[in-house]
Design a protein around this motif. Structure first.
Motif, short mmCIF file in Angstrom:
data_model
loop_
_atom_site.label_atom_id
_atom_site.label_comp_id
_atom_site.label_asym_id
_atom_site.label_seq_id
_atom_site.Cartn_x
_atom_site.Cartn_y
_atom_site.Cartn_z
N SER A 1 11.37 -4.92 13.20
CA SER A 1 10.08 -4.61 12.57
C SER A 1 9.54 -3.26 13.01
N ILE A 2 9.59 -2.99 14.30
CA ILE A 2 9.07 -1.72 14.83
C ILE A 2 9.92 -0.55 14.34
N VAL A 3 11.24 -0.65 14.49
CA VAL A 3 12.13 0.45 14.10
C VAL A 3 12.03 0.72 12.59
N THR A 4 12.05 -0.33 11.80
CA THR A 4 11.97 -0.17 10.34
C THR A 4 10.64 0.45 9.94
N THR A 5 9.56 0.01 10.55
CA THR A 5 8.24 0.56 10.22
C THR A 5 8.16 2.03 10.59
N ILE A 6 8.63 2.38 11.77
CA ILE A 6 8.59 3.79 12.20
C ILE A 6 9.44 4.65 11.26
N TYR A 7 10.60 4.15 10.88
CA TYR A 7 11.51 4.95 10.06
C TYR A 7 11.10 5.01 8.58
N TYR A 8 10.67 3.89 8.00
CA TYR A 8 10.46 3.83 6.56
C TYR A 8 9.01 3.92 6.10
N ALA A 9 8.09 3.39 6.87
CA ALA A 9 6.70 3.29 6.38
C ALA A 9 6.05 4.66 6.25
N PRO A 10 5.24 4.83 5.24
CA PRO A 10 4.97 3.90 4.16
C PRO A 10 5.96 4.09 3.01
N VAL A 11 6.40 2.99 2.44
CA VAL A 11 7.24 3.04 1.25
C VAL A 11 6.29 3.05 0.07
N GLU A 12 6.30 4.15 -0.64
CA GLU A 12 5.33 4.28 -1.73
C GLU A 12 5.87 3.71 -3.03
N ASN A 13 4.95 3.30 -3.85
CA ASN A 13 5.26 2.81 -5.19
C ASN A 13 5.41 4.02 -6.10
N GLU A 14 6.43 4.04 -6.93
CA GLU A 14 6.65 5.19 -7.82
C GLU A 14 5.48 5.40 -8.78
N ASN A 15 4.71 4.34 -9.04
CA ASN A 15 3.55 4.47 -9.92
C ASN A 15 2.31 4.93 -9.17
N LYS A 16 2.41 5.02 -7.86
CA LYS A 16 1.26 5.40 -7.05
C LYS A 16 1.73 6.30 -5.89
N PRO A 17 2.15 7.53 -6.20
CA PRO A 17 2.68 8.41 -5.16
C PRO A 17 1.59 8.80 -4.15
N LEU A 18 2.03 9.06 -2.92
CA LEU A 18 1.12 9.44 -1.84
C LEU A 18 1.29 10.92 -1.52
N SER A 19 0.21 11.55 -1.14
CA SER A 19 0.28 12.93 -0.68
C SER A 19 0.87 12.93 0.73
N LEU A 20 1.27 14.09 1.23
CA LEU A 20 1.83 14.21 2.57
C LEU A 20 0.81 13.73 3.61
N GLU A 21 -0.45 14.08 3.40
CA GLU A 21 -1.51 13.65 4.31
C GLU A 21 -1.65 12.12 4.32
N GLN A 22 -1.61 11.51 3.13
CA GLN A 22 -1.68 10.05 3.04
C GLN A 22 -0.47 9.39 3.70
N LYS A 23 0.72 9.96 3.49
CA LYS A 23 1.93 9.40 4.11
C LYS A 23 1.81 9.41 5.63
N ASN A 24 1.35 10.52 6.17
CA ASN A 24 1.20 10.62 7.63
C ASN A 24 0.17 9.61 8.14
N PHE A 25 -0.95 9.48 7.43
CA PHE A 25 -1.98 8.53 7.83
C PHE A 25 -1.44 7.10 7.80
N TYR A 26 -0.78 6.72 6.70
CA TYR A 26 -0.26 5.36 6.58
C TYR A 26 0.89 5.08 7.55
N ARG A 27 1.67 6.11 7.87
CA ARG A 27 2.74 5.93 8.85
C ARG A 27 2.14 5.58 10.21
N ILE A 28 1.13 6.33 10.61
CA ILE A 28 0.48 6.06 11.90
C ILE A 28 -0.21 4.70 11.89
N LEU A 29 -0.94 4.41 10.81
CA LEU A 29 -1.67 3.15 10.71
C LEU A 29 -0.71 1.96 10.69
#
Length: 192
Positions: free
Chosen positions: A116-144
């Motif tokens: 769970s920890i390794v997969t979350t660190i490596y993959y999160a956040p996995v975005e939905n193609e219908n709802k892309p995330l900005s780089l800032e959002q990706k970084n925020f969601y990765r940390i969260l």
């Protein structure tokens, strides 16, 4: 079926002049999401009643929704597929919780939290193609997402070691399902 029910509701609202034709597609989508979400609640509660763990099913559902909202994961192509996958995932988590004895859970506990920890660190956040995330959002969601997963891992470990509680199994199984959902999604959609 979900699309059909949503369409019936939207048609009824249009005929009664509650909504305008221009916004019908937005309402259609909203009702589809609502009905699909309602079905997932029913699935979780149904398995909870069958397996005599309604509170645990509700807890699992809450954890699952929070984790999936923040971490992302696999998105099925249809509502039917989505609800079927949730049906199987819920069954897996609740069967694991109900029938895996805590004293036999040591190796699974360790494997589950590491995965769970390794997969979350490596993959999160996995975005939905219908709802892309900005780089800032990706970084925020990765940390969260990493912070939430690590917090849940700590809670699970405390419950297992200090209180000898089966709730650690429920948390671990939920973390595993969400991590697996991220893991099976194409790596290019995750955090690179």
């Amino acid at each position: 079926m979900i699309e059909y029910l949503s369409s019936l509701i939207v048609d009824l609202l249009e005929k009664n002049k509650v909504i305008r034709n221009e916004s019908a597609s937005v309402y259609q989508y909203g009702f589809e999401i609502f009905i699909s979400s309602f079905i997932t609640v029913i699935i979780a509660l149904m398995w909870g009643m069958i397996l005599h763990c309604v509170f645990e099913a509700a807890l699992y559902f809450a954890l699952f929704v929070v984790l999936r909202t923040i971490c992302g994961g696999y998105h099925a192509k249809t509502y039917w597929q989505c609800n079927f996958i949730f049906f199987i995932a819920t069954l897996f988590v609740l069967l694991t919780y109900r029938f895996v004895p805590l004293k036999m859970f040591n190796e699974l506990h360790i494997c589950s939290i590491i995965f769970s920890i390794v997969t979350t660190i490596y993959y999160a956040p996995v975005e939905n193609e219908n709802k892309p995330l900005s780089l800032e959002q990706k970084n925020f969601y990765r940390i969260l997402s990493t912070a939430i997963v690590i917090t849940l891992v700590i809670i699970s470990c405390v419950l297992k070691i200090k209180f000898n509680s089966d709730y650690s199994i429920l948390i671990d199984a939920t973390l595993f399902i969400v991590a697996f959902s991220m893991f099976v999604t194409e790596p290019m959609k995750g955090g690179e």
